[in-house]
Scaffold this motif. Structure first.
Motif, PDB file in Angstrom:
ATOM      1  N   ARG A   5      42.923  23.477  56.316  1.00 43.32           N
ATOM      2  CA  ARG A   5      43.190  23.792  55.000  1.00 43.32           C
ATOM      3  C   ARG A   5      43.359  25.510  55.033  1.00 43.32           C
ATOM      4  O   ARG A   5      42.289  26.125  55.551  1.00 43.32           O
ATOM      5  CB  ARG A   5      42.022  23.453  53.901  1.00 43.32           C
ATOM      6  CG  ARG A   5      42.221  22.044  53.660  1.00 43.32           C
ATOM      7  CD  ARG A   5      41.252  21.498  52.525  1.00 43.32           C
ATOM      8  NE  ARG A   5      41.041  20.102  52.700  1.00 43.32           N
ATOM      9  CZ  ARG A   5      40.310  19.728  51.628  1.00 43.32           C
ATOM     10  NH1 ARG A   5      39.622  20.347  50.954  1.00 43.32           N
ATOM     11  NH2 ARG A   5      40.220  18.157  51.379  1.00 43.32           N
ATOM     12  N   PRO A   6      44.316  26.098  54.248  1.00 47.26           N
ATOM     13  CA  PRO A   6      44.226  27.607  54.249  1.00 47.26           C
ATOM     14  C   PRO A   6      42.891  27.872  53.413  1.00 47.26           C
ATOM     15  O   PRO A   6      42.343  28.959  53.882  1.00 47.26           O
ATOM     16  CB  PRO A   6      45.528  27.583  52.992  1.00 47.26           C
ATOM     17  CG  PRO A   6      46.198  26.503  53.342  1.00 47.26           C
ATOM     18  CD  PRO A   6      45.227  25.417  53.432  1.00 47.26           C
ATOM     19  N   THR A   7      42.144  27.158  52.678  1.00 44.49           N
ATOM     20  CA  THR A   7      41.186  27.645  52.004  1.00 44.49           C
ATOM     21  C   THR A   7      39.892  27.729  53.131  1.00 44.49           C
ATOM     22  O   THR A   7      38.802  28.833  52.775  1.00 44.49           O
ATOM     23  CB  THR A   7      40.692  26.571  50.930  1.00 44.49           C
ATOM     24  OG1 THR A   7      40.570  25.261  51.681  1.00 44.49           O
ATOM     25  CG2 THR A   7      41.418  26.546  49.794  1.00 44.49           C
ATOM     26  N   THR A   8      39.964  27.179  54.123  1.00 43.34           N
ATOM     27  CA  THR A   8      39.099  27.461  55.221  1.00 43.34           C
ATOM     28  C   THR A   8      39.067  28.820  55.729  1.00 43.34           C
ATOM     29  O   THR A   8      38.308  29.515  55.984  1.00 43.34           O
ATOM     30  CB  THR A   8      39.176  26.267  56.478  1.00 43.34           C
ATOM     31  OG1 THR A   8      39.024  25.066  55.708  1.00 43.34           O
ATOM     32  CG2 THR A   8      38.079  26.564  57.496  1.00 43.34           C
ATOM     33  N   GLY A   9      40.235  29.307  55.953  1.00 48.28           N
ATOM     34  CA  GLY A   9      40.378  30.716  56.392  1.00 48.28           C
ATOM     35  C   GLY A   9      40.104  31.564  55.401  1.00 48.28           C
ATOM     36  O   GLY A   9      39.375  32.565  55.815  1.00 48.28           O
ATOM     37  N   TRP A  10      40.195  31.371  54.066  1.00 48.04           N
ATOM     38  CA  TRP A  10      40.055  32.285  53.049  1.00 48.04           C
ATOM     39  C   TRP A  10      38.394  32.359  53.011  1.00 48.04           C
ATOM     40  O   TRP A  10      37.829  33.492  52.774  1.00 48.04           O
ATOM     41  CB  TRP A  10      40.406  31.733  51.562  1.00 48.04           C
ATOM     42  CG  TRP A  10      41.823  31.550  51.683  1.00 48.04           C
ATOM     43  CD1 TRP A  10      42.791  32.025  52.489  1.00 48.04           C
ATOM     44  CD2 TRP A  10      42.574  30.676  50.877  1.00 48.04           C
ATOM     45  NE1 TRP A  10      44.122  31.523  52.214  1.00 48.04           N
ATOM     46  CE2 TRP A  10      44.165  30.753  51.246  1.00 48.04           C
ATOM     47  CE3 TRP A  10      42.416  30.040  49.419  1.00 48.04           C
ATOM     48  CZ2 TRP A  10      45.065  30.198  50.284  1.00 48.04           C
ATOM     49  CZ3 TRP A  10      43.299  29.530  48.839  1.00 48.04           C
ATOM     50  CH2 TRP A  10      44.729  29.712  49.282  1.00 48.04           C
ATOM     51  N   CYS A  11      37.885  31.214  53.027  1.00 44.22           N
ATOM     52  CA  CYS A  11      36.263  31.114  52.970  1.00 44.22           C
ATOM     53  C   CYS A  11      35.722  32.020  54.099  1.00 44.22           C
ATOM     54  O   CYS A  11      34.751  32.864  54.043  1.00 44.22           O
ATOM     55  CB  CYS A  11      35.747  29.742  53.203  1.00 44.22           C
ATOM     56  SG  CYS A  11      35.816  28.963  51.743  1.00 44.22           S
ATOM     57  N   LYS A  12      36.204  31.937  55.471  1.00 46.94           N
ATOM     58  CA  LYS A  12      35.784  32.610  56.367  1.00 46.94           C
ATOM     59  C   LYS A  12      36.104  34.234  56.257  1.00 46.94           C
ATOM     60  O   LYS A  12      35.382  34.851  56.964  1.00 46.94           O
ATOM     61  CB  LYS A  12      36.739  32.161  57.920  1.00 46.94           C
ATOM     62  CG  LYS A  12      36.325  30.813  58.219  1.00 46.94           C
ATOM     63  CD  LYS A  12      37.150  30.414  59.617  1.00 46.94           C
ATOM     64  CE  LYS A  12      36.732  28.913  60.005  1.00 46.94           C
ATOM     65  NZ  LYS A  12      37.602  28.629  61.047  1.00 46.94           N
ATOM     66  N   GLY A  13      37.134  34.709  55.569  1.00 48.43           N
ATOM     67  CA  GLY A  13      37.315  36.048  55.327  1.00 48.43           C
ATOM     68  C   GLY A  13      36.553  36.484  54.447  1.00 48.43           C
ATOM     69  O   GLY A  13      35.911  37.823  54.476  1.00 48.43           O
ATOM     70  N   VAL A  14      36.141  35.768  53.557  1.00 45.62           N
ATOM     71  CA  VAL A  14      34.974  36.292  52.236  1.00 45.62           C
ATOM     72  C   VAL A  14      33.760  36.444  53.066  1.00 45.62           C
ATOM     73  O   VAL A  14      32.981  37.357  52.969  1.00 45.62           O
ATOM     74  CB  VAL A  14      34.925  35.278  51.322  1.00 45.62           C
ATOM     75  CG1 VAL A  14      33.679  35.549  50.415  1.00 45.62           C
ATOM     76  CG2 VAL A  14      36.290  35.316  50.362  1.00 45.62           C
TER      77      VAL A  14
ATOM     78  N   GLU B 117      37.368  39.213  45.741  1.00 44.73           N
ATOM     79  CA  GLU B 117      38.310  39.619  44.637  1.00 44.73           C
ATOM     80  C   GLU B 117      39.315  38.497  44.889  1.00 44.73           C
ATOM     81  O   GLU B 117      39.926  37.975  43.955  1.00 44.73           O
ATOM     82  CB  GLU B 117      38.649  40.872  44.188  1.00 44.73           C
ATOM     83  CG  GLU B 117      39.456  41.130  43.184  1.00 44.73           C
ATOM     84  CD  GLU B 117      39.655  42.443  42.622  1.00 44.73           C
ATOM     85  OE1 GLU B 117      40.909  42.912  42.206  1.00 44.73           O
ATOM     86  OE2 GLU B 117      39.003  43.546  43.373  1.00 44.73           O
ATOM     87  N   LEU B 118      40.208  38.623  46.037  1.00 44.02           N
ATOM     88  CA  LEU B 118      41.265  37.808  46.310  1.00 44.02           C
ATOM     89  C   LEU B 118      41.086  36.155  46.146  1.00 44.02           C
ATOM     90  O   LEU B 118      41.866  35.699  46.031  1.00 44.02           O
ATOM     91  CB  LEU B 118      41.908  38.071  47.723  1.00 44.02           C
ATOM     92  CG  LEU B 118      42.500  39.573  47.878  1.00 44.02           C
ATOM     93  CD1 LEU B 118      43.015  39.957  48.976  1.00 44.02           C
ATOM     94  CD2 LEU B 118      43.759  39.439  46.897  1.00 44.02           C
TER      95      LEU B 118
END
Length: 133
Positions: free
Chosen positions: A4-13, A34-35
């Motif tokens: 899921r794209p959210t996995t990458g978003w979480c890793k970035g945060v 923030e993003l």
């Protein structure tokens, strides 16, 4: 299943938080939290979870059924976007979500290129009919 794209978003945060804690990132340069606020990640994950449940039943589904599943996920993502003042998904996130939808369908045996071609669409126009983000 595709990531899921959210996995990458979480890793970035998380990476940004580690760098801030270590002092290796200037707080003025931090933008991931923030993003990708928790509310956005949670809501998007919920929508993608429902989509995954829907596609698990797509064995030899009709075009109309596949399009109905795509419509549901896109409209649900529209609602998440609206809940975040119409700014939840920027260009990269839109591309990631569309790619994820395409890839997940393909993994379940849907020939997305053939499906869209049968309906006079290009492969990457699968979500366009309903997508506001």
């Amino acid at each position: 299943m595709s990531e899921r794209p959210t996995t990458g978003w979480c890793k970035g945060v998380e990476k940004e938080q580690r760098e801030l804690a270590a002092g290796t990132l200037d707080p003025d340069c931090a933008c991931m939290a923030e993003l990708f606020p928790e509310s956005l990640i949670t809501a998007t994950d919920s929508v993608l979870g429902a989509f995954e449940a829907d596609i698990s039943a797509l064995q030899r589904a009709s075009d109309e059924h596949v399009f109905a599943v795509v419509q549901r996920v896109v409209l649900a993502l529209n609602a998440v976007n609206d809940e975040h003042d119409g700014a939840a998904y920027e260009t990269d996130e839109r591309e990631q979500l569309c790619h994820y939808i395409d890839e997940a369908l393909t993994e379940k045996g849907v020939d997305v290129a053939a499906l869209t071609a049968r309906h006079g669409l290009g492969r990457y126009e699968l979500t366009d009919r309903w997508r506001d983000w």
